[in-house]
Design a protein around this motif. Structure first.
Motif, PDB file in Angstrom:
ATOM      1  N   ILE A 123     -74.098  10.552  45.036  1.00 43.25           N
ATOM      2  CA  ILE A 123     -74.303  10.651  46.479  1.00 43.25           C
ATOM      3  C   ILE A 123     -75.436  11.644  46.716  1.00 43.25           C
ATOM      4  N   ASP A 124     -76.540  11.163  47.314  1.00 43.61           N
ATOM      5  CA  ASP A 124     -77.737  11.992  47.475  1.00 43.61           C
ATOM      6  C   ASP A 124     -77.480  13.249  48.299  1.00 43.61           C
ATOM      7  N   ARG A 125     -76.559  13.158  49.260  1.00 42.19           N
ATOM      8  CA  ARG A 125     -76.334  14.285  50.167  1.00 42.19           C
ATOM      9  C   ARG A 125     -75.427  15.356  49.555  1.00 42.19           C
ATOM     10  N   LYS A 167     -71.155  14.680  41.261  1.00 46.27           N
ATOM     11  CA  LYS A 167     -70.785  13.946  40.053  1.00 46.27           C
ATOM     12  C   LYS A 167     -71.248  12.491  40.140  1.00 46.27           C
ATOM     13  N   TYR A 168     -71.207  11.837  38.993  1.00 41.36           N
ATOM     14  CA  TYR A 168     -71.575  10.422  38.890  1.00 41.36           C
ATOM     15  C   TYR A 168     -70.306   9.589  39.091  1.00 41.36           C
ATOM     16  N   ILE A 200     -67.897   1.210  50.585  1.00 39.12           N
ATOM     17  CA  ILE A 200     -68.621   2.237  49.833  1.00 39.12           C
ATOM     18  C   ILE A 200     -69.166   3.309  50.771  1.00 39.12           C
ATOM     19  N   ALA A 201     -69.660   2.886  51.937  1.00 45.32           N
ATOM     20  CA  ALA A 201     -70.169   3.840  52.919  1.00 45.32           C
ATOM     21  C   ALA A 201     -69.060   4.760  53.410  1.00 45.32           C
ATOM     22  N   ALA A 202     -67.868   4.196  53.628  1.00 43.29           N
ATOM     23  CA  ALA A 202     -66.739   5.009  54.073  1.00 43.29           C
ATOM     24  C   ALA A 202     -66.343   6.008  52.984  1.00 43.29           C
ATOM     25  N   PHE A 203     -66.362   5.547  51.739  1.00 45.83           N
ATOM     26  CA  PHE A 203     -66.048   6.439  50.615  1.00 45.83           C
ATOM     27  C   PHE A 203     -67.072   7.582  50.543  1.00 45.83           C
ATOM     28  N   GLU A 204     -68.328   7.240  50.743  1.00 40.84           N
ATOM     29  CA  GLU A 204     -69.397   8.241  50.671  1.00 40.84           C
ATOM     30  C   GLU A 204     -69.214   9.315  51.751  1.00 40.84           C
ATOM     31  N   ILE A 246     -68.571  13.339  51.194  1.00 39.62           N
ATOM     32  CA  ILE A 246     -69.464  14.347  51.802  1.00 39.62           C
ATOM     33  C   ILE A 246     -68.624  15.350  52.606  1.00 39.62           C
ATOM     34  N   LYS A 247     -67.648  14.828  53.346  1.00 39.65           N
ATOM     35  CA  LYS A 247     -66.766  15.701  54.124  1.00 39.65           C
ATOM     36  C   LYS A 247     -65.989  16.631  53.203  1.00 39.65           C
TER      37      LYS A 247
END
Length: 369
Positions: A18-20, A25-26, A46-50, A54-55
């Motif tokens: 995750i770039d942010r 981790k990978y 995947i967006a929701a997971f990301e 981040i949160k």
């Protein structure tokens, strides 16, 4: 590299970082979306997971854990699962650490506006508290303590819904049992007898299998219930004879009772729900009060032993498998003809006091003379 979806074994997976999240981790895991679904569904998952990761990175695990996440960690039984399914839409995205006790208590009125406070406690407060405290035990969030509804809360809700809650149960008695047995089918007659003389719950009675019987030694292997472990329980000889002459039945199950269970049951019922219709019919035909199985059996046992036969509480608690002596005395014993007994006691006290006063007056008069 950002998270990228790919197909694997019929599911959409993703991999990357995750770039942010600098130095994050990978990831290489499933999105839980089948390949049969459009790729955009996988991308949304995947967006929701990301966003969730981040949160978590920004506020920490405790603040990031949502109630929906906590529910996934909780080993709910079927009844709890049904309650949680109704609760989830209201707080599923809330961080567990931000949910307040008052907010949980308020959910009761929102979800069950015509329910009693006991219903709110059982179907809302208890499951929410269990989910959050289970997550706490796993080190995921702080615990939560939620006060029970007060008596004032209960009375207020009873007035609002126009119905009284906590109506005291009428316990079974030998007179009621004999009248019921005369009109009930042989399986319900035996089951009512069994519950009354052992204090068994209806769930324990319907669960009994032929393998649980040791009639030569006049005992049954009682299933566990509400924190009490399974154990041998003695039964009287007249019940031994009755059960010995009762052919075990394989109860019906499934939609409209089309199939039968593989295992036979002593009283022939798959679960307690199948008992009530015939039970009510027997009460009506006998012309007796419609006392349901739990009140007729376990409440009847407690009241018979403590109130009518006046056995000591510890003996009754042991025989009826009550772990909490105070709970047994508070919930499972019922005063009978309380008004009549009080009035009789008042008359007796008055007579005794009058006699004592008269004797005292005579003694004083004799002394003065």
């Amino acid at each position: 590299m950002p998270l990228e979806p790919y197909e694997r074994d019929g599911w959409w997976w993703f991999k990357g970082r995750i770039d942010r999240i600098p130095g994050g981790k990978y990831y290489r895991q499933s999105s839980c979306v089948p390949v049969a679904a459009p790729k955009k569904d996988a991308e949304a998952a995947i967006a929701a997971f990301e966003l969730k990761e981040i949160k978590r990175d920004l506020v920490g695990d405790e603040r990031a854990l949502s109630f929906a996440d906590a529910v996934l960690l909780y080993p709910a039984n079927p009844m709890e699962a049904g309650d949680l399914a109704r609760i989830l839409p209201n707080i599923e995205d809330r961080a567990v650490a931000s949910i307040t006790p008052q907010e949980v208590r308020n959910l009761g009125a929102l979800l069950y506006p015509l329910g009693s406070t006991d219903t709110w406690q059982r179907h809302v407060v208890t499951p929410v508290r269990a989910v959050i405290n289970n997550a706490h035990d796993l080190g995921k969030c702080p615990p939560i303590r939620i006060k029970s509804y007060s008596k004032a809360d209960r009375l207020k809700q009873d007035r609002a819904r126009g119905k009284k809650s906590r109506v005291e149960k009428v316990p079974g008695s030998w007179e009621w049992l004999l009248a019921f047995r005369a009109e009930a089918n042989r399986y319900q007659a035996a089951m009512a007898h069994f519950m009354f003389v052992t204090g068994a719950r209806i769930s324990q009675a319907v669960a009994l299998r032929p393998a649980d019987l040791d009639l030569q030694n006049a005992r049954v292997w009682m299933p566990e219930a509400k924190g009490m472990e399974e154990q041998w329980v003695d039964i009287p000889m007249d019940l031994v004879v009755e059960i010995a002459n009762l052919p075990p039945r394989r109860p019906r199950k499934g939609p409209h009772g089309k199939t039968r269970m593989k295992e036979a049951r002593v009283f022939g019922y798959a679960n307690k729900d199948g008992v009530y219709k015939a039970w009510k019919t027997a009460c009506k035909r006998a012309g007796i009060a419609e006392i349901m199985p739990h009140a007729a059996g376990r409440h009847g046992f407690g009241t018979e032993m403590l109130v009518r036969q006046k056995l000591d509480p510890r003996t009754v608690a042991s025989a009826g498998r009550w772990a909490d002596l105070a709970l047994m005395q508070k919930t499972y014993t019922h005063a009978e003809d309380a008004t009549g007994k009080v009035q009789a006691a008042l008359r007796t006290g008055r007579v005794q006091a009058t006699k004592a006063a008269s004797a005292k007056a005579r003694k004083a008069k004799a002394k003065s003379a």
